[in-house]
Write an enzyme that holds these catalytic residues in place. Structure first.
Site, PDB file in Angstrom:
ATOM      1  N   ARG A 103     105.788  19.803  63.603  1.00 21.88           N
ATOM      2  CA  ARG A 103     107.133  19.358  63.995  1.00 21.88           C
ATOM      3  C   ARG A 103     107.860  20.455  64.768  1.00 21.88           C
ATOM      4  O   ARG A 103     108.765  20.185  65.536  1.00 21.88           O
ATOM      5  CB  ARG A 103     107.932  18.944  62.764  1.00 21.88           C
ATOM      6  CG  ARG A 103     107.326  17.726  62.063  1.00 21.88           C
ATOM      7  CD  ARG A 103     108.167  17.293  60.898  1.00 21.88           C
ATOM      8  NE  ARG A 103     107.645  16.091  60.281  1.00 21.88           N
ATOM      9  CZ  ARG A 103     107.877  14.857  60.722  1.00 21.88           C
ATOM     10  NH1 ARG A 103     108.613  14.658  61.799  1.00 21.88           N
ATOM     11  NH2 ARG A 103     107.374  13.817  60.085  1.00 21.88           N
ATOM     12  N   SER A 124     113.531  10.339  58.185  1.00 21.88           N
ATOM     13  CA  SER A 124     112.933   9.007  58.352  1.00 21.88           C
ATOM     14  C   SER A 124     111.428   9.049  58.123  1.00 21.88           C
ATOM     15  O   SER A 124     110.764   8.016  58.167  1.00 21.88           O
ATOM     16  CB  SER A 124     113.235   8.466  59.757  1.00 21.88           C
ATOM     17  OG  SER A 124     112.629   9.275  60.732  1.00 21.88           O
ATOM     18  N   GLN A 148     109.998  15.768  57.614  1.00 24.67           N
ATOM     19  CA  GLN A 148     110.904  15.954  58.756  1.00 24.67           C
ATOM     20  C   GLN A 148     111.875  17.104  58.466  1.00 24.67           C
ATOM     21  O   GLN A 148     112.459  17.175  57.382  1.00 24.67           O
ATOM     22  CB  GLN A 148     111.699  14.670  58.975  1.00 24.67           C
ATOM     23  CG  GLN A 148     112.062  14.416  60.412  1.00 24.67           C
ATOM     24  CD  GLN A 148     112.577  12.994  60.579  1.00 24.67           C
ATOM     25  OE1 GLN A 148     113.673  12.683  60.133  1.00 24.67           O
ATOM     26  NE2 GLN A 148     111.795  12.141  61.201  1.00 24.67           N
ATOM     27  N   SER A 176     110.322  30.736  51.116  1.00 26.34           N
ATOM     28  CA  SER A 176     110.302  31.971  51.902  1.00 26.34           C
ATOM     29  C   SER A 176     111.566  32.151  52.735  1.00 26.34           C
ATOM     30  O   SER A 176     112.104  31.207  53.301  1.00 26.34           O
ATOM     31  CB  SER A 176     109.099  31.933  52.833  1.00 26.34           C
ATOM     32  OG  SER A 176     109.335  32.723  53.968  1.00 26.34           O
ATOM     33  N   LYS A 225      97.162  37.880  48.791  1.00 22.04           N
ATOM     34  CA  LYS A 225      97.313  39.282  49.205  1.00 22.04           C
ATOM     35  C   LYS A 225      96.023  40.104  49.071  1.00 22.04           C
ATOM     36  O   LYS A 225      95.843  41.077  49.791  1.00 22.04           O
ATOM     37  CB  LYS A 225      98.445  39.943  48.409  1.00 22.04           C
ATOM     38  CG  LYS A 225      99.837  39.559  48.885  1.00 22.04           C
ATOM     39  CD  LYS A 225     100.886  40.374  48.153  1.00 22.04           C
ATOM     40  CE  LYS A 225     102.273  40.117  48.718  1.00 22.04           C
ATOM     41  NZ  LYS A 225     103.286  40.953  48.103  1.00 22.04           N
ATOM     42  N   ASP A 283     105.022  46.642  51.645  1.00 21.51           N
ATOM     43  CA  ASP A 283     105.841  46.709  50.418  1.00 21.51           C
ATOM     44  C   ASP A 283     106.103  48.172  50.063  1.00 21.51           C
ATOM     45  O   ASP A 283     107.179  48.531  49.591  1.00 21.51           O
ATOM     46  CB  ASP A 283     105.099  46.042  49.245  1.00 21.51           C
ATOM     47  CG  ASP A 283     105.236  44.525  49.282  1.00 21.51           C
ATOM     48  OD1 ASP A 283     106.167  44.024  49.936  1.00 21.51           O
ATOM     49  OD2 ASP A 283     104.399  43.840  48.655  1.00 21.51           O
ATOM     50  N   ALA A 303     102.915  46.710  36.108  1.00 22.55           N
ATOM     51  CA  ALA A 303     101.651  47.205  36.677  1.00 22.55           C
ATOM     52  C   ALA A 303     100.969  46.099  37.477  1.00 22.55           C
ATOM     53  O   ALA A 303      99.764  46.109  37.673  1.00 22.55           O
ATOM     54  CB  ALA A 303     100.742  47.703  35.564  1.00 22.55           C
ATOM     55  N   ASN A 318     104.199  49.344  30.918  1.00 17.96           N
ATOM     56  CA  ASN A 318     103.934  47.918  31.131  1.00 17.96           C
ATOM     57  C   ASN A 318     103.796  47.194  29.794  1.00 17.96           C
ATOM     58  O   ASN A 318     103.418  47.790  28.781  1.00 17.96           O
ATOM     59  CB  ASN A 318     102.642  47.749  31.956  1.00 17.96           C
ATOM     60  CG  ASN A 318     102.481  46.338  32.485  1.00 17.96           C
ATOM     61  OD1 ASN A 318     103.470  45.711  32.898  1.00 17.96           O
ATOM     62  ND2 ASN A 318     101.276  45.810  32.454  1.00 17.96           N
ATOM     63  N   MET A 338     113.929  37.388  36.775  1.00 20.29           N
ATOM     64  CA  MET A 338     113.844  36.482  37.936  1.00 20.29           C
ATOM     65  C   MET A 338     114.330  35.080  37.523  1.00 20.29           C
ATOM     66  O   MET A 338     114.061  34.648  36.401  1.00 20.29           O
ATOM     67  CB  MET A 338     112.378  36.427  38.358  1.00 20.29           C
ATOM     68  CG  MET A 338     112.138  35.777  39.690  1.00 20.29           C
ATOM     69  SD  MET A 338     110.455  36.117  40.228  1.00 20.29           S
ATOM     70  CE  MET A 338     109.522  34.983  39.260  1.00 20.29           C
TER      71      MET A 338
HETATM   72  N1  LIG Z   1     111.664  42.835  46.643  1.00 22.00           N
HETATM   73  C1  LIG Z   1     110.519  42.540  47.195  1.00 22.00           C
HETATM   74  O1  LIG Z   1     110.298  42.705  48.406  1.00 22.00           O
HETATM   75  C2  LIG Z   1     109.429  41.993  46.342  1.00 22.00           C
HETATM   76  C3  LIG Z   1     108.132  41.859  46.842  1.00 22.00           C
HETATM   77  C4  LIG Z   1     107.155  41.320  46.013  1.00 22.00           C
HETATM   78  C5  LIG Z   1     107.478  40.959  44.717  1.00 22.00           C
HETATM   79  N2  LIG Z   1     108.760  41.104  44.255  1.00 22.00           N
HETATM   80  C6  LIG Z   1     109.111  40.751  42.870  1.00 22.00           C
HETATM   81  O2  LIG Z   1     108.410  41.591  41.982  1.00 22.00           O
HETATM   82  C7  LIG Z   1     108.196  40.912  40.761  1.00 22.00           C
HETATM   83  C8  LIG Z   1     106.769  41.098  40.306  1.00 22.00           C
HETATM   84  O3  LIG Z   1     105.887  40.495  41.249  1.00 22.00           O
HETATM   85  P1  LIG Z   1     104.334  40.793  41.257  1.00 22.00           P
HETATM   86  O4  LIG Z   1     103.803  40.210  42.497  1.00 22.00           O
HETATM   87  O5  LIG Z   1     104.074  42.228  40.985  1.00 22.00           O
HETATM   88  O6  LIG Z   1     103.855  39.925  39.998  1.00 22.00           O
HETATM   89  P2  LIG Z   1     102.551  40.132  39.092  1.00 22.00           P
HETATM   90  O7  LIG Z   1     101.461  40.784  39.859  1.00 22.00           O
HETATM   91  O8  LIG Z   1     102.311  38.843  38.433  1.00 22.00           O
HETATM   92  O9  LIG Z   1     103.016  41.186  37.947  1.00 22.00           O
HETATM   93  C9  LIG Z   1     103.992  40.835  37.008  1.00 22.00           C
HETATM   94  C10 LIG Z   1     104.382  42.054  36.181  1.00 22.00           C
HETATM   95  O10 LIG Z   1     105.465  41.667  35.340  1.00 22.00           O
HETATM   96  C11 LIG Z   1     105.083  41.879  33.964  1.00 22.00           C
HETATM   97  N3  LIG Z   1     105.693  40.823  33.160  1.00 22.00           N
HETATM   98  C12 LIG Z   1     105.653  39.494  33.387  1.00 22.00           C
HETATM   99  N4  LIG Z   1     106.342  38.839  32.421  1.00 22.00           N
HETATM  100  C13 LIG Z   1     106.803  39.792  31.571  1.00 22.00           C
HETATM  101  C14 LIG Z   1     107.579  39.750  30.369  1.00 22.00           C
HETATM  102  N5  LIG Z   1     108.020  38.585  29.886  1.00 22.00           N
HETATM  103  N6  LIG Z   1     107.887  40.902  29.780  1.00 22.00           N
HETATM  104  C15 LIG Z   1     107.463  42.082  30.278  1.00 22.00           C
HETATM  105  N7  LIG Z   1     106.724  42.199  31.384  1.00 22.00           N
HETATM  106  C16 LIG Z   1     106.397  41.059  32.028  1.00 22.00           C
HETATM  107  C17 LIG Z   1     103.587  41.821  33.957  1.00 22.00           C
HETATM  108  O11 LIG Z   1     103.122  42.490  32.812  1.00 22.00           O
HETATM  109  P3  LIG Z   1     101.635  42.221  32.227  1.00 22.00           P
HETATM  110  O12 LIG Z   1     100.724  43.108  33.020  1.00 22.00           O
HETATM  111  O13 LIG Z   1     101.736  42.584  30.798  1.00 22.00           O
HETATM  112  O14 LIG Z   1     101.347  40.756  32.448  1.00 22.00           O
HETATM  113  C18 LIG Z   1     103.263  42.558  35.269  1.00 22.00           C
HETATM  114  O15 LIG Z   1     103.399  43.956  35.113  1.00 22.00           O
HETATM  115  C19 LIG Z   1     108.583  39.443  41.028  1.00 22.00           C
HETATM  116  O16 LIG Z   1     109.838  39.186  40.450  1.00 22.00           O
HETATM  117  C20 LIG Z   1     108.688  39.344  42.515  1.00 22.00           C
HETATM  118  O17 LIG Z   1     109.658  38.406  42.918  1.00 22.00           O
HETATM  119  C21 LIG Z   1     109.707  41.625  45.044  1.00 22.00           C
END
Ligand SMILES: NC(=O)c1ccc[n+]([C@@H]2O[C@H](COP(=O)([O-])OP(=O)(O)OC[C@H]3O[C@@H](n4cnc5c(N)ncnc54)[C@H](OP(=O)(O)O)[C@@H]3O)[C@@H](O)[C@H]2O)c1
Length: 486
Positions: free
Chosen positions: A182, A203, A207, A240, A288, A324, A348, A370, A409
């Protein structure tokens, strides 16, 4: 050109919609089949822009409740009243199309012969095109359902074929996977694209709002066929912000470039078939890591982080980067230096890995905590730093505290990864979460006299770094910030 369908169910409503649509449309499409009381004389007299009269049958996705004779009679009336275009389905048959051609020869109307498939984009599009062409209609319209992003390419091939034939064509795909058609079809030479008057007035499935086509994607402003294409590959992609910030930056620097969302289910076939169209990509979840299999080169730091979020095409080679890391470091350094600072990083996962590498590179004294300590330990071993569980924050002194977890979040935006009691005046607190822009962690940190850095800052700076890699120009960060829809 952008065509806005008028889908009101009363003549009074349609008159209002025509007035509103004319602010953004090049052409209007009057959907007679939506109208309970079609007063065509009134409606056609009210419009200032050219108009397509469409009275769609139900088996072609329309709403007309009457008989075929009644349906065609309304179209004849529209032609007599001077509608610039009459849309006739190919399924009407040659005899009807011929009758309308004779009728319209006396007036000014042109015939659009349309064909719809709401299930798929079939393989025999060329054959369908040739059959419609043989009717002698002025404009061919072929609309299919995209079941994968690659279906759009067959529609683009069809547009190229029509152009080579000197045949005017409207061709696009419906559905979420067809959204790019589109945007791109009119830039590749299609006669027009359809845009809704406002959300809820579509429609057909997928769209896009006409205002978005004009203001975000610059349809009508961008040079046709001579533009550079960028986009976001991921699944999902609909949330996005890249389409807003990158397109605004392109516009600001007057670059003939465009950024779209690619909703991709099969990464291998997307990378194989779209490579020729692309100049660069942003990459998001879940690709990624996997995307690295399709690149000619990966920047060494992105390779070590294990994630690529940016692809640049140079000399027909796709090269992967991770911005990043730059985004996070620049966002922190706008507030404080990192070298020799005690930095506690929570998380992590993917984003935490990039930040950890950035902090280590800038000489910060890093501790990674973590929820799952073993993941923190694995990352800490790579970077020769300390690690532990989240609860260890209570025993640590930090100059910079970074939340790299997804805690806080939306919709769980009242949660915090650590208790507010660990926040002290003068501490720098950076939350990578950007939805919401101001998280509860940042609110509590501000209330306790901390300096704060938001995930939005990181997002903008990583996008700015992408923009610079793609274009060679410094990104207009504040212009991009003003385009955010958060
Ligand atoms: N600002 C930016 O440009 C940008 C860019 C990318 C991402 N982000 C944000 O960064 C955040 C993480 O993204 P990601 O891609 O790294 O995700 P990810 O790879 O899934 O990693 C998630 C992380 O959060 C931890 N976690 C999840 N739930 C939790 C809880 N209830 N209590 C404690 N720790 C918890 C996980 O711990 P475990 O290892 O124990 O599961 C892991 O360390 C997201 O909110 C995303 O929106 C921001």
């Amino acid at each position: 050109m952008i065509c806005v369908p008028i889908t009101a169910i009363t003549t009074a409503g349609a008159l209002q919609e025509i007035q509103q649509a004319e602010e953004v449309a090049d052409i209007l499409e009057l959907r007679i089949d939506y109208l309970a009381d079609p007063d065509l004389a009134k409606l056609l007299a009210a419009r200032k822009k050219p108009l397509i009269a469409t009275n769609r049958k139900t088996d072609e996705g329309g709403k007309f409740p009457g008989t075929e004779a009644e349906r065609l009679k309304l179209l004849e009336e529209a032609a007599r009243l001077g509608a610039e275009y009459i849309d006739l389905e190919w399924s009407c048959g040659q005899e009807v199309i011929q009758r309308f051609k004779e009728l319209t020869r006396e007036g000014k109307s042109r015939i659009i012969c349309s064909w719809h498939n709401f299930q798929e984009t079939p393989q025999d599009l060329d054959q369908i095109y040739s059959s419609i062409k043989s009717t002698g209609a002025d404009i061919i319209k072929i609309v299919t359902q995209a079941t994968s992003i690659n279906d759009n390419l067959r529609i683009f091939d069809l547009i190229a074929k029509a152009q080579a034939d000197g045949q005017e064509i409207i061709a696009l795909c419906m559905g979420p996977c067809g959204e790019i058609s589109r945007i791109l079809a009119p830039l590749l030479g299609a006669y027009l694209t359809f845009g809704s008057l406002r959300p809820g007035k579509e429609s057909a499935p997928g769209q896009i709002e006409a205002r978005t086509l004009r203001q975000v994607y610059r349809i009508g402003e961008l040079k046709e066929t001579d533009f550079r294409l960028y986009g976001l590959v991921g699944n999902p992609v609909s949330q996005s912000q890249g389409i807003y910030i990158h397109n605004r930056a392109f516009q600001h620097l007057q670059l003939d470039s465009l950024y779209v969302n690619f909703l991709v289910e099969d990464l291998a076939s997307f990378m194989r078939d779209f490579k020729g169209y692309l100049c660069g990509l942003s990459v998001t979840m879940p690709y990624k890591q996997k995307i690295m299999d399709y690149l000619s080169e990966v920047d060494p730091i992105a390779r070590r982080i294990g994630a690529v979020n940016t692809i640049v095409k140079r000399k027909n080679k796709l090269i992967g980067y991770n911005t990043d890391i730059i985004g996070a470091v620049q966002a922190i350094e706008a507030v404080t230096g990192i070298a020799e600072k005690r930095v506690v990083l929570l998380g992590a996962g993917g984003v935490a890995r990039a930040i950890a590498y950035g902090i280590a590179r800038q000489g910060g004294k890093l501790t990674i905590l973590n929820r799952t300590p073993s993941r923190a330990q694995t990352l800490a071993r790579e970077l020769f730093c300390r690690s532990g569980g989240l609860e260890e924050i209570q025993d640590l002194e930090a100059d910079i505290l970074i939340n790299g977890t997804s805690v806080g979040m939306a919709p769980q935006s009242d949660e915090m990864p650590v208790p507010a009691s660990v926040l002290r005046p003068g501490m720098v607190v950076f939350d990578t979460v950007y939805h919401p822009a101001t998280t509860r962690l940042l609110e509590e940190a501000r209330a306790r006299g901390c300096l704060t850095v938001s995930g939005v800052d990181m997002f903008l700076r990583q996008a700015a770094a992408q923009f610079a890699l793609w274009t060679g120009f410094e990104a207009p960060v504040e212009v991009m910030r003003s385009a955010l829809k958060w």
